[in-house]
Design a protein around this motif. Structure first.
Motif, PDB file in Angstrom:
ATOM      1  N   LYS A  75       0.874  -1.178   0.000  1.00  0.00           N
ATOM      2  CA  LYS A  75       0.000   0.000   0.000  1.00  0.00           C
ATOM      3  C   LYS A  75       0.901   1.215   0.000  1.00  0.00           C
ATOM      4  CE  LYS A  75      -3.689   2.585   0.454  1.00  0.00           C
ATOM      5  NZ  LYS A  75      -4.635   2.771  -0.671  1.00  0.00           N
ATOM      6  N   ARG A  76       0.729   2.132  -0.987  1.00  0.00           N
ATOM      7  CA  ARG A  76       1.639   3.265  -1.110  1.00  0.00           C
ATOM      8  C   ARG A  76       0.904   4.483  -1.664  1.00  0.00           C
ATOM      9  NH1 ARG A  76       3.303   4.314  -6.359  1.00  0.00           N
ATOM     10  NH2 ARG A  76       2.458   2.860  -7.884  1.00  0.00           N
ATOM     11  N   ASN A  77       1.608   5.618  -1.552  1.00  0.00           N
ATOM     12  CA  ASN A  77       1.150   6.817  -2.239  1.00  0.00           C
ATOM     13  C   ASN A  77       2.185   7.193  -3.290  1.00  0.00           C
ATOM     14  OD1 ASN A  77       3.268   8.048  -0.842  1.00  0.00           O
ATOM     15  ND2 ASN A  77       1.922   8.765   0.822  1.00  0.00           N
ATOM     16  N   GLU A  78       2.109   8.380  -3.810  1.00  0.00           N
ATOM     17  CA  GLU A  78       2.990   8.765  -4.921  1.00  0.00           C
ATOM     18  C   GLU A  78       4.422   9.057  -4.487  1.00  0.00           C
ATOM     19  OE1 GLU A  78       2.088   8.545  -8.038  1.00  0.00           O
ATOM     20  OE2 GLU A  78       0.141   7.846  -7.311  1.00  0.00           O
ATOM     21  N   ALA A  79       4.704   8.999  -3.195  1.00  0.00           N
ATOM     22  CA  ALA A  79       6.056   9.315  -2.723  1.00  0.00           C
ATOM     23  C   ALA A  79       7.064   8.233  -3.100  1.00  0.00           C
ATOM     24  CB  ALA A  79       6.046   9.519  -1.207  1.00  0.00           C
ATOM     25  N   PHE A  80       6.585   7.009  -3.301  1.00  0.00           N
ATOM     26  CA  PHE A  80       7.485   5.895  -3.590  1.00  0.00           C
ATOM     27  C   PHE A  80       6.947   5.088  -4.769  1.00  0.00           C
ATOM     28  CE2 PHE A  80       8.481   6.575   0.921  1.00  0.00           C
ATOM     29  CZ  PHE A  80       9.865   6.635   0.871  1.00  0.00           C
ATOM     30  N   PRO A  81       7.860   4.464  -5.535  1.00  0.00           N
ATOM     31  CA  PRO A  81       7.415   3.576  -6.613  1.00  0.00           C
ATOM     32  C   PRO A  81       6.950   2.240  -6.023  1.00  0.00           C
ATOM     33  CG  PRO A  81       9.798   3.558  -6.491  1.00  0.00           C
ATOM     34  CD  PRO A  81       9.332   4.600  -5.509  1.00  0.00           C
ATOM     35  N   SER A  82       6.257   1.470  -6.847  1.00  0.00           N
ATOM     36  CA  SER A  82       5.758   0.172  -6.401  1.00  0.00           C
ATOM     37  C   SER A  82       6.885  -0.870  -6.395  1.00  0.00           C
ATOM     38  CB  SER A  82       4.636  -0.307  -7.329  1.00  0.00           C
ATOM     39  OG  SER A  82       4.246  -1.628  -6.974  1.00  0.00           O
ATOM     40  N   LEU A  83       6.864  -1.721  -5.358  1.00  0.00           N
ATOM     41  CA  LEU A  83       7.782  -2.856  -5.276  1.00  0.00           C
ATOM     42  C   LEU A  83       7.017  -4.172  -5.187  1.00  0.00           C
ATOM     43  CD1 LEU A  83      10.478  -1.522  -2.759  1.00  0.00           C
ATOM     44  CD2 LEU A  83      10.674  -1.736  -5.239  1.00  0.00           C
ATOM     45  N   MET A  84       5.759  -4.147  -5.552  1.00  0.00           N
ATOM     46  CA  MET A  84       4.932  -5.344  -5.482  1.00  0.00           C
ATOM     47  C   MET A  84       5.523  -6.463  -6.340  1.00  0.00           C
ATOM     48  SD  MET A  84       2.330  -6.613  -4.028  1.00  0.00           S
ATOM     49  CE  MET A  84       1.286  -8.050  -4.192  1.00  0.00           C
ATOM     50  N   ASN A  85       5.618  -7.654  -5.752  1.00  0.00           N
ATOM     51  CA  ASN A  85       6.160  -8.858  -6.402  1.00  0.00           C
ATOM     52  C   ASN A  85       7.664  -8.786  -6.645  1.00  0.00           C
ATOM     53  OD1 ASN A  85       3.625 -10.151  -6.533  1.00  0.00           O
ATOM     54  ND2 ASN A  85       3.129  -9.005  -8.409  1.00  0.00           N
ATOM     55  N   HIS A  86       8.319  -7.764  -6.164  1.00  0.00           N
ATOM     56  CA  HIS A  86       9.761  -7.672  -6.317  1.00  0.00           C
ATOM     57  C   HIS A  86      10.444  -8.573  -5.293  1.00  0.00           C
ATOM     58  CE1 HIS A  86       8.937  -4.419  -8.999  1.00  0.00           C
ATOM     59  NE2 HIS A  86      10.208  -4.045  -9.105  1.00  0.00           N
ATOM     60  N   HIS A  87      11.635  -9.025  -5.650  1.00  0.00           N
ATOM     61  CA  HIS A  87      12.433  -9.867  -4.753  1.00  0.00           C
ATOM     62  C   HIS A  87      13.597  -9.056  -4.185  1.00  0.00           C
ATOM     63  CE1 HIS A  87      10.154 -12.950  -6.831  1.00  0.00           C
ATOM     64  NE2 HIS A  87      10.611 -13.860  -5.993  1.00  0.00           N
ATOM     65  N   PHE A  88      14.010  -9.430  -2.966  1.00  0.00           N
ATOM     66  CA  PHE A  88      15.160  -8.824  -2.312  1.00  0.00           C
ATOM     67  C   PHE A  88      16.131  -9.929  -1.931  1.00  0.00           C
ATOM     68  CE2 PHE A  88      11.877  -5.699  -1.908  1.00  0.00           C
ATOM     69  CZ  PHE A  88      12.521  -4.470  -1.863  1.00  0.00           C
ATOM     70  N   PRO A  89      17.424  -9.725  -2.125  1.00  0.00           N
ATOM     71  CA  PRO A  89      18.397 -10.780  -1.777  1.00  0.00           C
ATOM     72  C   PRO A  89      18.478 -10.997  -0.272  1.00  0.00           C
ATOM     73  CG  PRO A  89      19.537  -8.760  -2.378  1.00  0.00           C
ATOM     74  CD  PRO A  89      18.077  -8.524  -2.681  1.00  0.00           C
ATOM     75  N   ALA A  90      18.976 -12.180   0.109  1.00  0.00           N
ATOM     76  CA  ALA A  90      19.087 -12.524   1.529  1.00  0.00           C
ATOM     77  C   ALA A  90      19.995 -11.566   2.277  1.00  0.00           C
ATOM     78  CB  ALA A  90      19.600 -13.960   1.673  1.00  0.00           C
ATOM     79  N   SER A  91      20.986 -10.974   1.576  1.00  0.00           N
ATOM     80  CA  SER A  91      21.942 -10.084   2.248  1.00  0.00           C
ATOM     81  C   SER A  91      21.298  -8.798   2.729  1.00  0.00           C
ATOM     82  CB  SER A  91      23.095  -9.756   1.303  1.00  0.00           C
ATOM     83  OG  SER A  91      22.601  -9.100   0.138  1.00  0.00           O
ATOM     84  N   ASP A  92      20.109  -8.449   2.223  1.00  0.00           N
ATOM     85  CA  ASP A  92      19.457  -7.226   2.674  1.00  0.00           C
ATOM     86  C   ASP A  92      19.076  -7.313   4.145  1.00  0.00           C
ATOM     87  OD1 ASP A  92      19.772  -6.245   0.183  1.00  0.00           O
ATOM     88  OD2 ASP A  92      17.657  -5.907  -0.247  1.00  0.00           O
ATOM     89  N   ILE A  93      18.776  -8.521   4.627  1.00  0.00           N
ATOM     90  CA  ILE A  93      18.491  -8.733   6.056  1.00  0.00           C
ATOM     91  C   ILE A  93      19.363  -9.895   6.512  1.00  0.00           C
ATOM     92  CG2 ILE A  93      16.729  -9.145   7.814  1.00  0.00           C
ATOM     93  CD1 ILE A  93      14.636  -8.167   5.913  1.00  0.00           C
ATOM     94  N   PRO A  94      20.584  -9.639   6.978  1.00  0.00           N
ATOM     95  CA  PRO A  94      21.500 -10.721   7.355  1.00  0.00           C
ATOM     96  C   PRO A  94      20.998 -11.506   8.563  1.00  0.00           C
ATOM     97  CG  PRO A  94      22.393  -8.582   7.966  1.00  0.00           C
ATOM     98  CD  PRO A  94      21.173  -8.309   7.157  1.00  0.00           C
ATOM     99  N   ARG A  95      21.707 -12.596   8.865  1.00  0.00           N
ATOM    100  CA  ARG A  95      21.249 -13.534   9.899  1.00  0.00           C
ATOM    101  C   ARG A  95      21.081 -12.880  11.263  1.00  0.00           C
ATOM    102  NH1 ARG A  95      24.576 -17.289   7.022  1.00  0.00           N
ATOM    103  NH2 ARG A  95      26.390 -16.651   8.243  1.00  0.00           N
ATOM    104  N   GLN A  96      22.071 -12.066  11.688  1.00  0.00           N
ATOM    105  CA  GLN A  96      21.980 -11.497  13.022  1.00  0.00           C
ATOM    106  C   GLN A  96      20.846 -10.483  13.113  1.00  0.00           C
ATOM    107  OE1 GLN A  96      24.090 -10.663  10.757  1.00  0.00           O
ATOM    108  NE2 GLN A  96      25.213  -8.778  11.104  1.00  0.00           N
ATOM    109  N   ALA A  97      20.497  -9.848  11.992  1.00  0.00           N
ATOM    110  CA  ALA A  97      19.363  -8.924  11.986  1.00  0.00           C
ATOM    111  C   ALA A  97      18.056  -9.698  12.126  1.00  0.00           C
ATOM    112  CB  ALA A  97      19.361  -8.097  10.703  1.00  0.00           C
ATOM    113  N   ARG A  98      17.961 -10.853  11.479  1.00  0.00           N
ATOM    114  CA  ARG A  98      16.747 -11.663  11.607  1.00  0.00           C
ATOM    115  C   ARG A  98      16.577 -12.162  13.034  1.00  0.00           C
ATOM    116  NH1 ARG A  98      15.959 -14.524   5.745  1.00  0.00           N
ATOM    117  NH2 ARG A  98      17.279 -13.100   4.593  1.00  0.00           N
TER     118      ARG A  98
END
Length: 734
Positions: free
Chosen positions: A184-207
């Motif tokens: 759910k977004r407004n015009e401030a940000f583009p859509s990321l729906m169905n986009h994938h993010f690599p595992a490194s974006d949230i490393p193990r210790q952060a999880r």
């Protein structure tokens, strides 16, 4: 701008190993600083004296905070600060300078007590409007038909509740990467729906921290961190895992800055103790979540997590039910009179329909029956031979066969993924369900290969989050956990059918053999009866002769010897009778045999012995010849106890038979008074020494006060090693 790249996953993982390693090494829970919108106090847990802090404590709390007593500074009773197990205290209100009111949270970190002070919003907390919204949202979640609908509605609810510019519902995949399933977004940000993010974006210790702290707020990413001071307090590297105000990793702050995010909030979705996903809130300008909103977010995240689990369990149940019915339908066509191999080869069409696939094959030693699209016969035979070399428990599953079996890279259009069952029959059979290659285009939020450390070792996050497409080759649709479990059930069922068929054939052979030998058994039974009758008569004649000789003898020593011989013959006769009556030829239940033997000995020694006898006999089966020898030793020990311990009168007698490991122990003890001659050479002593030696055991004596205990220990194994007999006192009771 959209970048396109055609990459085969055969070249390795889509993420840089250096990026993952560097992220996982970062000590994000020990930043030695906090976000400056709040304050932090660190006190000794035992004395409650403040030794360090962070933030503008002088201007917002007390100019002379350092060194003070924590209860005095916060105006809190000292008894209320007794913590255990690292648990935080309930929220406590603390008045500060500048008309500020703080919410205080208390945590234990080693030998320190941490107090984080967060300024409160002047609005009312947990209003009725929020309560009604939580109730309505829970009802809406329950009516969602599937996981996708729950994620979609969750994004709408959290966007309305937090009023952030963009809210993403992000689910973790099996490889650690994530996919946006709700937005759910407004015009401030583009859509990321169905986009994938690599595992490194949230490393193990952060999880791990997201599991520990279910909500995390960064009101302004451009803050200047407030360090813990003074440095000489010795708190460098203190664990701030439970502190909400903990300063954020510079890498993560740069990551959000590259995304154009000025403020964020992360709410964990935890299903059965596992981090299922995240609700990530982004805002283009600095924004803080008040305490009441955060509390509502925690509650709604819990409601949403339970509904996600319910939807997953429903999908799992429906899939299991479908597969169970499909297996029953396929096997219902089997002919009970035919072999498993013939039934499988005749039912390839039904078996192919068990799992969604493009082809199916039953592979025999040389013969192959197929249905649908499968590799060439030579390739199937090679796969069968390769599967036999693995230790996969009879089940192999792969959605990227070329990675596990390199020759398959040459024919992905024939098979890019298989589910195989290997059946360990006399002539091995292999069942293979095959799926062809599905070319997948994965849309990433930025190029996942960028963001590795520079040559100086400093980690820099990705700078671009524009859509980046990756074409995945050599993969088929993934085999689900339920399909793998169904394959295991089918394998067990087929093995059971095969074993039943083998047993049926074996029973037919055994029936013919039994019928052929029944007449021989009847003849042998007649001979055994005749032999037993003759042996018993002969033993009775010898016993009667010995009894007659004992009565007519005038020599006391001769009379005793004849009586003892009579008892020994009775012991042998008893074993013979038990052998004839027993179900197992050649084996004797030693406990029952000894019990009957003692009863006969008591009858011959005098009925008064029955009242004095105590027996504890553990059941054990041994060979007949060994039973005879044990019986002879027991007879000798009982007779000796009668003669020497009690002078021929009845007295207390204790017998026990026990089994420990691979040895049995026979114990005979009395409470009589006697003299022990260790140098005697009587017939009884020599006989027992020879018998115990033939059993490969030992016979030891222990004087009691009063009485004597005899312990014979022999191996259960008839081939047990022979034992020395130095422990047998030569001439005892002679």
């Amino acid at each position: 701008m959209t970048l396109s790249s055609k990459i085969s996953l055969q070249s390795g993982q889509p993420l840089s190993d250096a990026l993952l390693t560097s992220c996982d090494r970062e000590q994000i829970h020990r930043p030695d600083a906090i976000q400056p919108y709040g304050l932090l106090l660190i006190a000794k847990a035992d004395t409650l004296q403040i030794i360090a802090g962070a933030g503008d404590l002088e201007a917002r709390l007390n100019p002379n905070w350092l060194g003070q007593s924590l209860p005095d500074l916060l105006n809190i009773p000292a008894d209320g600060l007794k913590l255990s197990g690292g648990k935080a205290l309930n929220n406590t209100r603390v008045s500060g300078l500048q008309d500020e009111t703080f919410n205080a949270q208390f945590h234990v970190s080693g030998e320190h007590l941490l107090v984080e002070l967060e300024p409160l919003d002047s609005r009312n907390f947990l209003t009725w409007e929020i309560f009604s919204q939580i109730d309505a949202t829970a009802d809406r979640f329950e009516r969602c038909p599937d996981i996708a609908a729950v994620c979609h509605h969750g994004a709408q609810v959290f966007a309305k509740l937090t009023e952030f510019d963009r809210v993403l519902v992000y689910r973790f995949q099996e490889d650690g990467s994530g996919c946006v399933m709700g937005e759910k977004r407004n015009e401030a940000f583009p859509s990321l729906m169905n986009h994938h993010f690599p595992a490194s974006d949230i490393p193990r210790q952060a999880r791990a921290l997201y599991l520990r702290n279910r909500i995390r707020v960064i009101p302004d990413i451009h803050y200047e961190a407030a360090p813990i001071r003074p440095v000489e307090a010795g708190t460098t590297g203190i664990d701030l895992s439970d502190v909400q105000l903990r300063s954020i990793s510079p890498v993560h702050l740069q990551y959000m800055s590259n995304m154009g995010v000025a403020a964020s909030a992360s709410i964990s979705l935890v299903v059965d103790g596992i981090l299922w996903g995240m609700i990530t809130c982004h805002n283009a300008t600095p924004r803080i979540l008040s305490e009441d909103i955060r509390a509502a977010c925690r509650t709604l995240a819990g409601v949403m997590s339970r509904q996600l689990r319910n939807k997953e369990e429903l999908i799992t149940y429906q899939e299991r039910l479908r597969l169970r019915n499909a297996i029953e339908f396929a096997t219902s066509h089997f002919d009970p009179a035919a072999s498993v191999k013939d039934n499988l080869q005749r039912s390839v069409t039904e078996l192919r329909s068990l799992f969604p696939c493009d082809g199916f094959a039953v592979i025999d030693q040389k013969e192959i029956k197929t249905s649908g699209k499968v590799p060439e016969h030579s390739d199937l035979l090679a796969i069968r031979d390769w599967l036999r070399l693995g230790s996969n428990g009879g089940i192999f599953c792969s959605s990227c066969l070329g990675k596990d079996y390199p020759p398959a890279e040459m024919w992905p259009e024939a098979s890019a993924g298989i589910l195989a069952i290997t059946l360990p029959f006399r002539t091995s059979l292999t069942l293979v369900w095959s799926r062809v290659e599905i070319v997948q285009v994965i849309e990433w939020a930025g190029n996942p290969h960028k963001g590795a450390p520079d040559h100086d070792g400093i980690l820099h996050p990705r700078k671009s989050f524009e859509s980046w497409e990756q074409t995945v080759l050599g993969h088929s649709h993934r085999w689900t956990t339920e399909q793998k479990q169904a394959a295991r059930r089918l394998r067990r069922s087929l093995i059971a059918d095969y074993q039943t068929q083998q047993l049926r054939e074996l029973n037919a052979t055994l029936t013919a053999t039994v019928q052929e030998r029944e007449s021989l058994i009847q003849q042998k039974d007649f001979l055994i009866r005749e032999v037993n009758h003759r042996v018993q008569n002969s033993l009775q004649m010898v016993a009667s002769f010995l009894k007659l000789q004992a009565r007519t003898s005038t020599n006391e020593e001769t009379t005793e010897a004849l009586s003892e011989a009579q008892h020994r013959i009775a012991a042998i006769g008893l074993v013979h009778r038990r052998l004839y009556r027993g179900d197992q030829m050649g084996m004797v239940d030693l406990s029952r045999y000894l019990e009957e033997l003692i009863e006969e000995l008591c009858s011959s020694l005098g009925e008064e012995w029955q009242a004095q006898l105590r027996m504890v006999l553990s059941p054990v089966s041994i060979s007949a010849d060994r039973a005879i020898n044990v019986g002879l030793v027991l007879t000798e020990l009982v007779i000796n106890a009668s003669k020497y311990a009690y002078g021929g009168q009845a007295g207390p007698l204790y017998l026990s038979l026990s089994v420990t490991g691979d040895r049995l122990t026979l114990t005979v003890s009395d409470q009589g008074r006697h003299d022990i001659n260790l140098n005697g050479s009587g017939f009884g002593t020599r006989m027992m020494k020879a018998v115990v030696g033939s059993l490969g055991g030992t016979l030891t004596y222990t004087p009691l006060s009063p009485g004597l205990e005899a312990v014979m220990a022999v191996p259960l194994d008839i081939n047990g090693p022979a034992s020395a007999h130095e422990d047998i006192p030569d001439g005892l009771y002679s």
